[in-house]
Design an enzyme around this catalytic site. Sequence first.
Site, PDB file in Angstrom:
ATOM      1  CB  CYS A 127      -0.871   0.046   1.249  1.00 44.64           C
ATOM      2  SG  CYS A 127      -1.931  -1.370   1.440  1.00 44.64           S
ATOM      3  NE  ARG A 154       4.693   1.789  -1.115  1.00 39.04           N
ATOM      4  CZ  ARG A 154       5.426   1.977  -0.023  1.00 39.04           C
ATOM      5  NH1 ARG A 154       6.539   2.674  -0.094  1.00 39.04           N
ATOM      6  NH2 ARG A 154       5.056   1.493   1.137  1.00 39.04           N
ATOM      7  CD1 TRP A 210      -0.021  -5.762  -3.409  1.00 37.34           C
ATOM      8  CD2 TRP A 210       0.202  -6.392  -1.274  1.00 37.34           C
ATOM      9  NE1 TRP A 210       0.592  -6.988  -3.387  1.00 37.34           N
ATOM     10  CE2 TRP A 210       0.736  -7.408  -2.100  1.00 37.34           C
ATOM     11  CE3 TRP A 210       0.226  -6.577   0.110  1.00 37.34           C
ATOM     12  CZ2 TRP A 210       1.292  -8.569  -1.581  1.00 37.34           C
ATOM     13  CZ3 TRP A 210       0.786  -7.737   0.621  1.00 37.34           C
ATOM     14  CH2 TRP A 210       1.307  -8.718  -0.228  1.00 37.34           C
ATOM     15  CG  ASN A 228       0.530   2.173   3.684  1.00 37.22           C
ATOM     16  OD1 ASN A 228      -0.529   2.275   3.082  1.00 37.22           O
ATOM     17  ND2 ASN A 228       1.675   2.669   3.244  1.00 37.22           N
ATOM     18  N   GLY A 229      -0.400  -1.255   6.436  1.00 36.91           N
ATOM     19  CA  GLY A 229      -0.089  -2.146   7.559  1.00 36.91           C
ATOM     20  C   GLY A 229      -1.242  -3.103   7.820  1.00 36.91           C
ATOM     21  CD  GLU A 262      17.955 -12.531  -7.281  1.00 38.56           C
ATOM     22  OE1 GLU A 262      17.427 -13.040  -6.267  1.00 38.56           O
ATOM     23  OE2 GLU A 262      17.545 -11.459  -7.786  1.00 38.56           O
ATOM     24  CE  LYS A 265      14.622 -10.675  -9.660  1.00 40.99           C
ATOM     25  NZ  LYS A 265      15.343 -10.395  -8.463  1.00 40.99           N
ATOM     26  CD  GLU A 298      10.820 -11.120  -8.338  1.00 43.15           C
ATOM     27  OE1 GLU A 298      10.115 -10.764  -7.384  1.00 43.15           O
ATOM     28  OE2 GLU A 298      12.026 -10.871  -8.387  1.00 43.15           O
ATOM     29  CG  HIS A 325      21.182 -36.527  -3.254  1.00 44.49           C
ATOM     30  ND1 HIS A 325      21.587 -37.765  -2.827  1.00 44.49           N
ATOM     31  CD2 HIS A 325      22.311 -35.793  -3.409  1.00 44.49           C
ATOM     32  CE1 HIS A 325      22.911 -37.770  -2.707  1.00 44.49           C
ATOM     33  NE2 HIS A 325      23.370 -36.590  -3.057  1.00 44.49           N
ATOM     34  CE  LYS A 378      12.048  -2.326  -5.632  1.00 42.71           C
ATOM     35  NZ  LYS A 378      12.835  -3.412  -6.255  1.00 42.71           N
TER      36      LYS A 378
END
Length: 617
Positions: free
Chosen positions: A2, A27, A75, A99-100, A490, A494, A497, A513, A612
């Site tokens: 948010c 964000r 969000w 926000n939160g 990583e 990438k 996402e 394995h 973000k």
Amino acid sequence: MCGIVAAVGSDDVLPILLDGLKRLEYRGYDSAGVALVEAPGRLRRAREVGKVAALERRLSTAPLKGLTGVAHTRWATHGQPSQDNAHPHVSGRIAVVHNGIIENHHALKRELIAEGYTFTSDTDTEVVAHLIERELHRHGDLLGAVDAAVARLEGAYALGVIDADRPGRVIGARHGSPLVVGIGEEGYYLGSDPLALLSVTDRFLYLEDGDLVEATRTGCVVHEWDERGGKRSPAVREPMRYEHDDPSVGKDEFAHYMLKEIYEQPVAVANALEGRLGSDQVLIEAFGPRAGQLLGDTRQIHLVACGTSYHAGLVARYWIEELAGIPCQVEVASEYRYRDVVAPPGTLLLTLSQSGETADTLAALRHARARQGQTYVGALSICNVPGSSLVRESDLSLMTHAGPEIGVASTKAFTTQLTALMLLALALRQLHGGDGELTARLVHRLRYLPTLLGDALKLDADIARLAQRFSGYRHTLFLGRGAQMPIAQEGALKLKEISYIHAEAYAAGELKHGPLALIDASMPVVALAPMDGLLDKLKSNLQEVRARGGRLLVFADPESGLEAADGMTVVNVPACCRFLAPLVYTLPLQLLAYHVAVARSTDVDQPRNLAKSVTVE
Ligand code: AGP
């Protein structure tokens, strides 16, 4: 996550609020809204699901106007993305953006319903609006009402609140979610991030947890919470100038921020090195006055981070243990914060975060802080945002100087973190008696790192071609060994996402394995093959894949001896020393993910469901 913008000015603030929302789009969000006091007693709002552009379209046909307002990008956490759930939430004469997460919202909701309040959304935020409204009747004043309301809240919040009957004033509150005050020529502003307000100011007050702020057109007063006295008192928060360029100047010739940021890496890494390298060693004093003592007293490191920053930490473990001989334990912050961690005396808590506002990482820092006197020598953060909570709460911070990163998928923040971590590993080596010859050699090589990264970017066109083929797959396996293992992780992160292709990373030695069972012609395998002591072992692992009909894409050192063959594509990466290879091999993987995502027409800069800066747990 948010985003909040609030404004009180001498002219219509709607353009400032909308500009702020657009600046916060990076964000990640799913709906947007705005509320303005058009005249005393007349509060109007507009909310839309989707992008800020949808809200703008609506406002172009039904405009709002006022000198006092709040705005928000949401969000979704509680309740799906919908107009009713979008902020601002209104109760009587007040409007709130938040926000939160309010953890005790169920209990508060029951209490408020019993008193006759009606809820129109599924959000946790609506309880805040009704609580403040209730307290306004008791206190008669918005500041007192917000103060009384936040005393009932459990969880994390940044709030912006306005009162229709008393325009010309915005109240902000911060507890666990970031909030800054922008000091402008024509007014005062609140933002969950300084970027939101760069069109009106570059001067900010960074609020601390527990702060309430009352902003008017001509000034603001911060009230801090005095735990011992059990009351509020006015507090001084020093204004700070925002040092970075304004990223809203745009993407230049690039199609996406992510691609721009991939290309910025040679310069960003040069900035991360700037002023920190002597002729044959790292300048530890450039880390800050206490750095020599803190790092000298360090006996082991607990390195804590999330996501991409966690991957940087995993690479650093190889460097710190080999170069400085200091044990280094790396852990995701969401686990560390809830564990009964054993930190032997002399433990340095090292947190990594691009934003410096990631809730789990901050909580891990606070968790360790609570035990500091006993076991930790101190807390060092490696961060990209000056003035962020993590920086302010750490004993020492090493800034990465990547500049604002807008793409949700982290790129230059990662490579600059790695650069700072290599500097840290060398500093520890210097302080803990490592021989100077290797240090001097690595310092020399670090100077050429930006050039090397520039060379790696020249693979872009080749990778774009390969990506076309890749974009049709549904799953991918990434393999690496040693310090390339976290780079494989990583690369997989990438790809998943931004392209939404399922991707997993394994240490190549683990293949036999279990994951080998997945290998067939529909499962491409991306492998990293720099010149290091594990190259021959890796080659054997690649044979295991080929023998099962797997399709290999290998990023390899030109001297690796690996050549293209049936089922195996080899891309030569610029030759580099094994210590810097994790940085160099990152770039082709970023480009691969980027081009695959473009081929699949996804929203590269704002991938679905992601934010973000993850400021909630
Ligand atoms: C990376 O591409 C992600 N966007 C994400 O994993 C990110 O690295 C993570 O949320 C941590 O963020 P931070 O570095 O700001 O703490």
